[in-house]
Design a protein around this motif. Structure first.
Motif, mmCIF file in Angstrom:
data_model
loop_
_atom_site.group_PDB
_atom_site.id
_atom_site.type_symbol
_atom_site.label_atom_id
_atom_site.label_comp_id
_atom_site.label_asym_id
_atom_site.label_seq_id
_atom_site.Cartn_x
_atom_site.Cartn_y
_atom_site.Cartn_z
ATOM 1 N N ILE A 269 0.833 -1.208 0.000
ATOM 2 C CA ILE A 269 0.000 0.000 0.000
ATOM 3 C C ILE A 269 0.866 1.256 0.000
ATOM 4 N N VAL A 270 1.923 1.251 0.814
ATOM 5 C CA VAL A 270 2.811 2.414 0.880
ATOM 6 C C VAL A 270 3.494 2.643 -0.461
ATOM 7 N N ALA A 271 3.937 1.580 -1.107
ATOM 8 C CA ALA A 271 4.576 1.734 -2.420
ATOM 9 C C ALA A 271 3.621 2.373 -3.422
ATOM 10 N N HIS A 272 2.358 2.066 -3.277
ATOM 11 C CA HIS A 272 1.357 2.563 -4.226
ATOM 12 C C HIS A 272 0.896 3.988 -3.910
ATOM 13 N N THR A 273 0.838 4.342 -2.617
ATOM 14 C CA THR A 273 0.169 5.591 -2.231
ATOM 15 C C THR A 273 1.059 6.641 -1.581
ATOM 16 N N ALA A 274 2.260 6.292 -1.143
ATOM 17 C CA ALA A 274 3.068 7.227 -0.351
ATOM 18 C C ALA A 274 3.463 8.458 -1.149
ATOM 19 N N SER A 275 3.440 9.596 -0.452
ATOM 20 C CA SER A 275 3.894 10.850 -1.061
ATOM 21 C C SER A 275 5.418 10.927 -0.994
ATOM 22 N N ALA A 276 5.980 11.894 -1.688
ATOM 23 C CA ALA A 276 7.429 12.098 -1.652
ATOM 24 C C ALA A 276 7.901 12.402 -0.236
ATOM 25 N N GLU A 277 7.108 13.174 0.498
ATOM 26 C CA GLU A 277 7.478 13.510 1.885
ATOM 27 C C GLU A 277 7.465 12.274 2.770
ATOM 28 N N GLN A 278 6.493 11.406 2.579
ATOM 29 C CA GLN A 278 6.416 10.182 3.381
ATOM 30 C C GLN A 278 7.571 9.239 3.066
ATOM 31 N N LEU A 279 7.918 9.133 1.803
ATOM 32 C CA LEU A 279 9.067 8.301 1.432
ATOM 33 C C LEU A 279 10.356 8.885 1.990
ATOM 34 N N GLN A 280 10.435 10.206 2.038
ATOM 35 C CA GLN A 280 11.610 10.851 2.617
ATOM 36 C C GLN A 280 11.711 10.539 4.102
#
Length: 212
Positions: free
Chosen positions: A99-110
């Motif tokens: 789910i995170v791979a599909h929906t995460a924003s750039a800030e969340q991945l950072q």
């Protein structure tokens, strides 16, 4: 209209539960050991009522096992228990990773990348590595945004800590775990849900082999 109980700071039994929980995690109360209610109540300077309420909390979390007419004991993890906990965590957290791979924003991945970088710097200290690793996993779950899964994982991870000191005794396991995290981060940053799911599943499979 029912009377409203006065609001108080964190209930005494919750404070006692946290104290006992940390003792269990530190092995001051070892798996299989009997919880001496009288001794602990005297040590904490409390009655046995809040202590018993605290023990009920730990029993609900799986950290304590109640035995009829024998009292409370710190839970011992059987091989089946260990496999069952890792199996459930793998299912829940691999789904969250997809789910995170599909929906995460750039800030969340950072945010996850920053935690991963901290994990890279923690390889020389096992307890610190454990702590940062858990923060990473809980951050990923928070981003996946399913409070029911979060609750299940939090309880399962408490039980997993009953065996956690064995999981990194395998020579080279910290380095292997870090490699698995790198693979996971690469999948997340590529927004590849299938690869993220598989990376998390592999992470738990290898963790189980090291812990068993």
């Amino acid at each position: 209209m029912y009377p409203v109980a006065p609001l108080t700071p964190k209930a005494l039994y919750e404070q006692v539960a946290e104290q006992l929980r940390q003792r269990i995690f530190r092995r001051e109360l070892a798996p299989g050991s009997w919880i001496d209610e009288l001794k602990i109540a005297e040590e904490f300077g409390i009655s046995r009522t809040p202590l018993r309420e605290a023990i009920k909390v730990l029993a609900a979390e799986g950290l304590v096992t109640m035995k009829v007419r024998r009292g409370a004991y710190v839970t011992e993890m059987s091989d089946k228990d260990l496999h069952d906990v890792y199996h459930l965590l793998s299912l829940l957290e691999s789904d969250a990773a997809a789910i995170v791979a599909h929906t995460a924003s750039a800030e969340q991945l950072q945010q996850l990348q920053a935690l991963h970088a901290e994990l890279e710097r923690s390889t020389g200290e096992r307890d610190q590595f454990f702590a940062v690793n858990e923060r990473f996993h809980m951050a990923l779950l928070e981003i996946a945004n399913n409070r029911w899964r979060d609750q299940l994982v939090a309880d399962l991870r408490k039980v997993m800590k009953l065996n956690r000191h064995n999981s990194l005794l395998k020579q080279g396991r910290i380095e292997e775990s870090l490699t698995e995290h790198r693979n996971l981060m690469a999948a997340l940053q590529a927004h590849d849900a299938s690869a993220a799911r598989l990376a998390m599943q592999s992470h738990f499979e290898n963790g189980l082999q090291a812990a068993a």
